[in-house]
Motif scaffolding. Structure first.
Motif, short mmCIF file in Angstrom:
data_model
loop_
_atom_site.label_atom_id
_atom_site.label_comp_id
_atom_site.label_asym_id
_atom_site.label_seq_id
_atom_site.Cartn_x
_atom_site.Cartn_y
_atom_site.Cartn_z
N MET A 58 16.96 25.00 0.43
CA MET A 58 17.00 24.00 -1.13
C MET A 58 15.86 22.85 -0.96
N GLN A 59 15.16 22.18 -1.31
CA GLN A 59 14.51 20.76 -1.60
C GLN A 59 14.67 19.93 -1.69
N LEU A 60 14.50 18.90 -1.94
CA LEU A 60 15.03 18.37 -3.31
C LEU A 60 14.07 16.41 -2.99
N LEU A 61 12.98 15.79 -3.55
CA LEU A 61 12.99 14.35 -3.88
C LEU A 61 12.28 13.67 -4.80
N TYR A 62 13.25 12.64 -4.78
CA TYR A 62 13.11 11.99 -5.86
C TYR A 62 12.04 10.87 -6.12
N HIS A 63 11.09 11.35 -7.06
CA HIS A 63 9.72 10.61 -7.17
C HIS A 63 10.16 9.87 -8.86
N ILE A 64 10.23 8.40 -7.77
CA ILE A 64 10.52 7.29 -8.43
C ILE A 64 9.11 6.32 -8.83
N ASN A 65 8.44 5.74 -10.15
CA ASN A 65 7.16 5.65 -10.12
C ASN A 65 7.38 4.63 -11.12
N VAL A 66 6.59 3.37 -10.72
CA VAL A 66 6.20 1.92 -10.86
C VAL A 66 5.34 1.89 -10.97
N GLY A 67 4.86 1.36 -12.43
CA GLY A 67 3.62 0.25 -12.08
C GLY A 67 3.42 -0.12 -13.10
N SER A 68 2.77 -1.62 -13.54
CA SER A 68 2.95 -2.68 -14.74
C SER A 68 3.57 -1.97 -15.22
N PRO A 69 4.68 -4.26 -15.89
CA PRO A 69 4.00 -4.91 -15.11
C PRO A 69 4.83 -6.12 -13.95
N ILE A 70 5.50 -4.58 -13.22
CA ILE A 70 6.24 -5.16 -12.04
C ILE A 70 4.83 -4.89 -10.73
N LEU A 71 4.01 -3.57 -10.71
CA LEU A 71 3.24 -3.23 -10.13
C LEU A 71 1.60 -4.02 -10.55
N LYS A 72 1.38 -5.19 -9.69
CA LYS A 72 0.19 -6.05 -10.06
C LYS A 72 0.11 -6.62 -8.65
N PRO A 73 -1.39 -7.35 -8.65
CA PRO A 73 -2.07 -7.66 -7.59
C PRO A 73 -1.12 -8.83 -7.06
N GLY A 74 -0.48 -8.98 -5.35
CA GLY A 74 0.19 -9.21 -4.66
C GLY A 74 1.61 -9.05 -4.74
N ALA A 75 2.63 -7.50 -5.17
CA ALA A 75 3.08 -7.14 -5.21
C ALA A 75 3.19 -6.53 -3.83
N VAL A 76 5.06 -6.46 -3.53
CA VAL A 76 5.41 -6.02 -2.28
C VAL A 76 6.86 -4.66 -2.48
N LEU A 77 6.04 -4.04 -1.60
CA LEU A 77 7.16 -3.18 -0.60
C LEU A 77 8.15 -3.84 0.73
N GLU A 78 9.48 -3.66 -0.01
CA GLU A 78 10.36 -3.88 0.65
C GLU A 78 11.24 -3.36 1.20
N ALA A 79 11.03 -2.66 2.37
CA ALA A 79 12.05 -1.65 3.04
C ALA A 79 12.22 -1.84 4.98
N ALA A 80 14.16 -1.61 5.10
CA ALA A 80 13.47 -1.69 6.12
C ALA A 80 13.41 -0.74 7.23
N CYS A 81 12.01 -0.37 7.88
CA CYS A 81 11.59 0.59 8.17
C CYS A 81 12.24 1.00 9.84
N GLU A 82 12.25 1.95 10.11
CA GLU A 82 13.29 2.11 11.76
C GLU A 82 11.88 2.92 12.11
N GLU A 83 11.26 3.42 11.25
CA GLU A 83 9.90 4.56 11.69
C GLU A 83 8.85 5.12 10.97
N LEU A 84 8.24 4.39 10.63
CA LEU A 84 7.02 4.94 10.09
C LEU A 84 5.94 5.50 10.64
N ALA A 85 5.05 6.50 9.63
CA ALA A 85 4.08 7.21 10.49
C ALA A 85 2.45 6.93 8.78
N PRO A 86 1.75 7.10 9.03
CA PRO A 86 0.43 7.30 7.62
C PRO A 86 0.62 9.08 7.75
N LYS A 87 0.82 9.76 6.75
CA LYS A 87 0.05 10.63 6.84
C LYS A 87 -0.87 11.47 6.66
#
Length: 389
Positions: free
Chosen positions: A209-238
């Motif tokens: 099996m596979q499972l993914l939680y699609h958590i979707n946030v728009g306005s008013p949290i998402l707006k110019p200047g918004a930032v995602l904070e996360a402690a990345c061990e490794e990251l790559a563009p798709k």
């Protein structure tokens, strides 16, 4: 004299709910920590007709759950702030109106407007086709468009805990029978929602099996200047397009017509309990949403950056998952499927916290900074082999 005609119009763009005060799922629970209220009903009219809904009020926030849509969370409201997004889809859409097996494989998008929707269980990524071009696995799987077979509420008066419990079965004769028992847990006076999902293989043969939680946030949290904070061990563009914006992968601008989605794959640093946290916050650092999850169960994290025009769906997705959302066959080749023996259960735990003031945002930010100090991030300039197809 001209005849006067009166016209009364019901705007179906505003979903109507018929609440059932006599339902056993409608209750007002008194606890030592305060009251928790629930309401049970169904949407009336249009594509939402007969979608079951349960509203949970902790005293400080309202959580709106859709049992008909795989126990998704439609939206959360707290302190006058809406946590969710404005999808071009006027939902919630009844699963009978969603053509999951459209030949394009993209029919899932016709019902997509929730704050939290699960993707899975057989597959959770891109659509996949066989050698003849026939669809094998549709986009994001079936679980988000399957109705809960049973619903119940459990509560504890001493702790103020209340749980909405539902069971959703994804099955096909001769092929699969996966039962997801989900508990949505809240506490009186709390801004936190816990999702506790247990998936059991009910066939006599092993399953994956596979499972993914699609958590979707728009306005008013998402707006110019918004930032995602996360402690990345490794990251790559798709892909190459995502790589072109790598320097600003976790920063968000104003809505832009014609913007094409960027996607980033990551593994996050966790604490001694294997837990990690990611947060989307405003530039003012006074509002946000955090997600905490166990990386031993959900080892991968995906950022979906879709800052198109508001009318096109201005939204960011935070997505803890068992795998990356490529085709199922590719992910299986990389070993990113969960193996479940007959009668065995795989468990997944995730928590959401709505953040309504600076103190709450800073508390989460401090935790993420502490995790980031454990491991320096490895950032790939290009898509990583084995992560992207």
């Amino acid at each position: 004299m001209a005849e006067i005609v009166a016209l009364r119009k019901w705007d179906r763009r505003e979903p109507q709910i018929a609440w059932d005060s006599e339902s056993p799922l409608s209750m007002d629970v008194e606890t030592r920590m305060g009251n928790v209220k629930t309401r049970h009903g169904r949407f009336v009219g249009g594509a939402s007709d007969n979608v079951e809904v349960v509203e949970i009020d902790t005293g400080v926030m309202r959580v709106i759950v859709l049992p008909t849509r795989g126990m998704s969370i439609w939206k959360i409201e707290a302190e006058g702030i809406r946590f969710g997004w404005d999808s071009p889809v006027n939902g919630p859409v009844h699963p009978s109106q969603v053509p999951l097996f459209d030949p394009s494989g993209l029919g899932w998008l016709e019902g997509f407007d929730e704050l939290v929707v699960r993707c899975g269980l057989e597959s959770n990524g891109a659509p996949e086709f066989d050698e003849s071009g026939k669809l094998k696995y549709p986009l994001h799987g079936r679980i988000g468009n399957l109705a809960a077979d049973s619903l119940s509420i459990e509560y504890d008066e001493a702790s103020g805990r209340l749980e909405l419990i539902g069971e959703v079965i994804e099955s096909r004769l001769f092929f699969k029978r996966l039962r997801m028992r989900t508990r949505l847990r809240v506490h009186a006076g709390s801004y936190r929602v816990d999702l506790l999902d247990d998936v059991t293989n009910e066939l006599s043969t092993p399953a994956t099996m596979q499972l993914l939680y699609h958590i979707n946030v728009g306005s008013p949290i998402l707006k110019p200047g918004a930032v995602l904070e996360a402690a990345c061990e490794e990251l790559a563009p798709k892909d190459a397009l995502s790589a072109s914006e790598l320097d600003a992968w976790n920063q968000f601008d104003k809505p832009e017509s014609g913007y094409q989605e960027r996607v980033y794959f990551a593994n996050l640093v966790s604490d001694d309990s294997s837990e990690t946290t990611a947060m989307l916050r405003t530039a003012e650092r006074n509002r946000g949403m955090a997600v905490t999850f166990n990386v031993s169960q959900l080892p991968n994290f995906i950022l979906w950056k879709n800052t198109g025009a508001k009318s096109d769906g201005y939204v960011v997705g935070m997505e803890p998952a068992t795998n990356f959302p490529n085709t199922r066959s590719f992910e299986a080749e990389q070993g990113r499927v969960v193996k479940i023996e007959p009668s065995e259960t795989a468990s997944f735990r995730l928590s959401l916290e709505v953040l309504t003031d600076e103190a709450a945002v800073e508390k989460v930010s401090s935790r993420i900074k502490g995790l980031a100090a454990i491991h320096a991030p490895q950032i790939h300039d290009d898509p990583k082999a084995g992560w992207s197809m």
